[in-house]
Design a protein around this motif. Structure first.
Motif, mmCIF file in Angstrom:
data_model
loop_
_atom_site.group_PDB
_atom_site.id
_atom_site.type_symbol
_atom_site.label_atom_id
_atom_site.label_comp_id
_atom_site.label_asym_id
_atom_site.label_seq_id
_atom_site.Cartn_x
_atom_site.Cartn_y
_atom_site.Cartn_z
ATOM 1 N N UNK A 14 -10.999 -1.164 -4.539
ATOM 2 C CA UNK A 14 -12.058 -1.154 -5.826
ATOM 3 C C UNK A 14 -11.095 -2.155 -6.753
ATOM 4 N N UNK A 15 -9.828 -2.043 -6.973
ATOM 5 C CA UNK A 15 -9.116 -3.120 -7.829
ATOM 6 C C UNK A 15 -9.200 -4.451 -7.472
ATOM 7 N N UNK A 16 -9.133 -4.726 -6.274
ATOM 8 C CA UNK A 16 -9.726 -6.148 -5.711
ATOM 9 C C UNK A 16 -10.886 -6.764 -5.931
ATOM 10 N N UNK A 17 -11.841 -5.687 -5.701
ATOM 11 C CA UNK A 17 -13.449 -5.816 -6.182
ATOM 12 C C UNK A 17 -13.588 -6.303 -7.663
ATOM 13 N N UNK A 18 -12.624 -5.316 -8.497
ATOM 14 C CA UNK A 18 -12.793 -5.752 -9.838
ATOM 15 C C UNK A 18 -12.369 -7.052 -10.242
ATOM 16 N N UNK A 19 -11.054 -7.560 -9.522
ATOM 17 C CA UNK A 19 -10.753 -8.672 -9.987
ATOM 18 C C UNK A 19 -11.380 -9.841 -9.429
#
Length: 153
Positions: A14-19
């Motif tokens: 989810x963090x990578x998707x947010x970035x």
């Protein structure tokens, strides 16, 4: 090390998707600058440009808060629940960005929804931390009481 990875894999995803979503928003500002001929460092121009610029700025302002509570709620409450909330938040921010780019009013529904998801993540983080710091002698009765409250309604 494999166990630790599994414990945070959903949060990391989810963090990578947010970035990547933040990068997409920044790219949209570059496109709008070209379309409306607004050269950096200017931040004002036609209303269409200003809405795209402001939508990106607002999403960027909230991103650190989102990441912090995503990880705290995921580590201390439940990784899957936090990751699902994170995806809901990112989807709402995507809709917010495009709604705002179209009209100032178009941002409101997704803005309110994303705020509710942030508050939910904050609540999950608080519950997880309170549970973590409760002494074992209190934890079992408190958890039983919460379980009883949730099942009797």
């Amino acid at each position: 090390m494999h166990g630790v990875r599994e414990e945070v894999a959903l949060l990391a995803t989810v963090t990578l998707c947010g970035v990547l979503l933040q990068a997409y928003f920044s790219w949209q500002v570059i496109i709008a600058r070209r379309r409306y001929r607004v050269s950096p460092p200017a931040t004002s121009g036609p209303p269409e440009f200003e809405r795209v610029f402001r939508a990106q700025a607002n999403c960027t302002e909230y991103f650190p808060l989102f990441l912090a509570i995503l990880w705290v709620s995921g580590v201390f409450f439940h990784q899957g629940t936090a990751a699902a909330c994170g995806l809901l938040y990112l989807g709402a921010r995507y809709r917010y960005f495009h709604g705002y780019a179209a009209s100032a009013q178009g941002r409101l529904g997704p803005l309110y929804f994303s705020a509710r998801v942030l508050w939910l993540l904050i609540a999950l983080a608080v519950l997880g931390l309170v549970s973590h710091f409760l002494p074992v002698s209190l934890k079992t009765p408190v958890l039983r009481k919460l379980q009883w409250l949730m099942t009797t309604r």
